[in-house]
Design an enzyme around this catalytic site. Sequence first.
Site, PDB file in Angstrom:
ATOM      1  N   LYS A  76       0.849  -1.191   0.000  1.00 24.88           N
ATOM      2  CA  LYS A  76       0.000   0.000   0.000  1.00 24.88           C
ATOM      3  C   LYS A  76       0.888   1.246   0.000  1.00 24.88           C
ATOM      4  CE  LYS A  76      -3.960   2.098   2.455  1.00 24.88           C
ATOM      5  NZ  LYS A  76      -4.938   1.971   3.551  1.00 24.88           N
ATOM      6  N   SER A 151      -9.951   2.290   2.561  1.00 21.98           N
ATOM      7  CA  SER A 151      -9.018   3.006   1.727  1.00 21.98           C
ATOM      8  C   SER A 151      -8.024   2.097   0.988  1.00 21.98           C
ATOM      9  CB  SER A 151      -8.216   3.999   2.569  1.00 21.98           C
ATOM     10  OG  SER A 151      -7.444   3.317   3.542  1.00 21.98           O
ATOM     11  N   SER A 175     -10.402  -0.127   6.791  1.00 20.95           N
ATOM     12  CA  SER A 175      -9.810  -0.068   5.445  1.00 20.95           C
ATOM     13  C   SER A 175      -9.097  -1.311   4.937  1.00 20.95           C
ATOM     14  CB  SER A 175      -8.847   1.107   5.358  1.00 20.95           C
ATOM     15  OG  SER A 175      -9.576   2.281   5.175  1.00 20.95           O
TER      16      SER A 175
HETATM   17  N1  GLN Z   1     -13.505   4.719   5.889  1.00 27.33           N
HETATM   18  C1  GLN Z   1     -12.897   5.169   7.099  1.00 27.33           C
HETATM   19  C2  GLN Z   1     -12.460   6.601   6.947  1.00 27.33           C
HETATM   20  O1  GLN Z   1     -12.710   7.171   5.944  1.00 27.33           O
HETATM   21  C3  GLN Z   1     -11.773   4.269   7.503  1.00 27.33           C
HETATM   22  C4  GLN Z   1     -10.557   4.490   6.709  1.00 27.33           C
HETATM   23  C5  GLN Z   1      -9.416   3.607   7.154  1.00 27.33           C
HETATM   24  O2  GLN Z   1      -9.608   2.597   7.820  1.00 27.33           O
HETATM   25  N2  GLN Z   1      -8.224   4.017   6.804  1.00 27.33           N
HETATM   26  O3  GLN Z   1     -11.900   7.172   7.814  1.00 27.33           O
END
Ligand code: GLN
Length: 482
Positions: A76, A151, A175
């Site tokens: 990532k 994400s 995410s």
């Molecule tokens: N969807 C969540 C956010 O927008 C979690 C994102 C994540 O776990 N990095 O914060």
Amino acid sequence: MFNTSLKQLSTQLAEKKISSIELTTEFLKRIKQSNPEYNAFVTVNEDISLAQAKAADQMIAAGNAQPLTGIPIAQKDIFCAKGWLTTCGSKMLANFVSPYDAGVIERFNQAGAVNIGKTNMDEFAMGSSNETSYYGIVKNPWDTAAVPGGSSGGAACAVAARLAPAATGTDTGGSIRQPAALCGISGIKPTYGLVSRYGMIAFASSLDQGGPMAKSAEDLALLLNVMVGFDPRDSTSLQREAEDYARDLEKPLAGLRIGLPKEYFAEGMSSDVARAIEAALNEYRKLGAQTVDVSLPNASLSIPVYYVLAPAEASSNLSRFDGVRYGHRAASYTDLADMYRKSRAQGFGAEVKRRILIGTYVLSHGYYDAYYLKAQKLRRLIAQDFAQAYEQCDVIMGPTTPTVAFNLGEKSGDPIQMYLSDIYTSAANLTGMPAMSIPIGFGDKNRPIGLHIIGNYFKEAQMLNVAHQYQQVTDWHLRSPV
Ligand code: GLN
């Protein structure tokens, strides 16, 4: 080779049926072919990948191979990797070539794994659909009209489309698990503190945790064996004895108590997801597990609590991007304050700015007690709910997401709707508990569905056992869209 498990790849490499150079070349070819459509990778660097593959082949020839030696892993783009462009999905870091390796990258390098490329992600990991990346949206390989989740959407897409045998992700509110569910793969967020956050660009430090994404639970165990370990450069890294996360995979499940929180089975879950969850629970009953009803009365507060705490921490973490030391700097400005303002205004996208504003607000004098402090107290209550539930059960199950993947563009104009995609996942970040998602079938428009398995602290080996036993009697994890 594209559907092969990590264990099988490892055996083929050890038996010299294939070399790491060959394996890496095949995956690079595939990425070249398919990435223009999916946009799962932001950066590919054939020279570095092939040099690592060559070194891995030498390790194998010298008899120094470890289980992941020579295996390509997609990283990532939130993990700093020396010599690699590391953007975190942001224009702010469009020119940032990392001078050092993150703890996680170091561990993969020591294991002799090959970095096959950096995957696309929501900007600074803020999002649930991969639509906030400065480098463009990622498509769901099962249905290119659908989001891959976020994400870690690039990572999930790369594994599902077989552009990499496995990938890393990070999970602050879901995410790893949410994109894994929406792309029909397996992913685990370990207990907070097990995987080093050193060199993992910070979003919300008390919630962020790196973890693996792969086809199966067995693959996840091998990846965790590499990723987990104490790192003195991360102040919340845990010092514990090393474990083999694959040690319990083959244990029978007879007597396993699966907790079903009544709040997770109330309204909100779509009927296709509900059907798939029920079918998966029946498989577990056939495997000898029993289900028990539990209650998490404060779980419904996870989203509001998360969306106070995560932006608060983000607003502080993101203050380092000031155009001075690294990252984007505005081309013209009048004075220092103007340079800060313009660099940040140009470098950050809309969602990141929204979070900085919310975070600064909830931390401000006069609102701190009403929002931030209140959220911290609720966080503790949510953790107590789980502690009580674990007196009656070994693992907790439910859906990873309320629906299958939504359409690209469907929620991007409505932040609240987008935030609700984490309704089942964010509690595990607030409590620090390990949680995973595994594929259990298909719903509306033939899009994948994930089962969410939450475990008590440090129960990763047990959770992987629970997932693996299901994957021994079902084949959802072997299905691929390509
Ligand atoms: N969807 C969540 C956010 O927008 C979690 C994102 C994540 O776990 N990095 O914060």
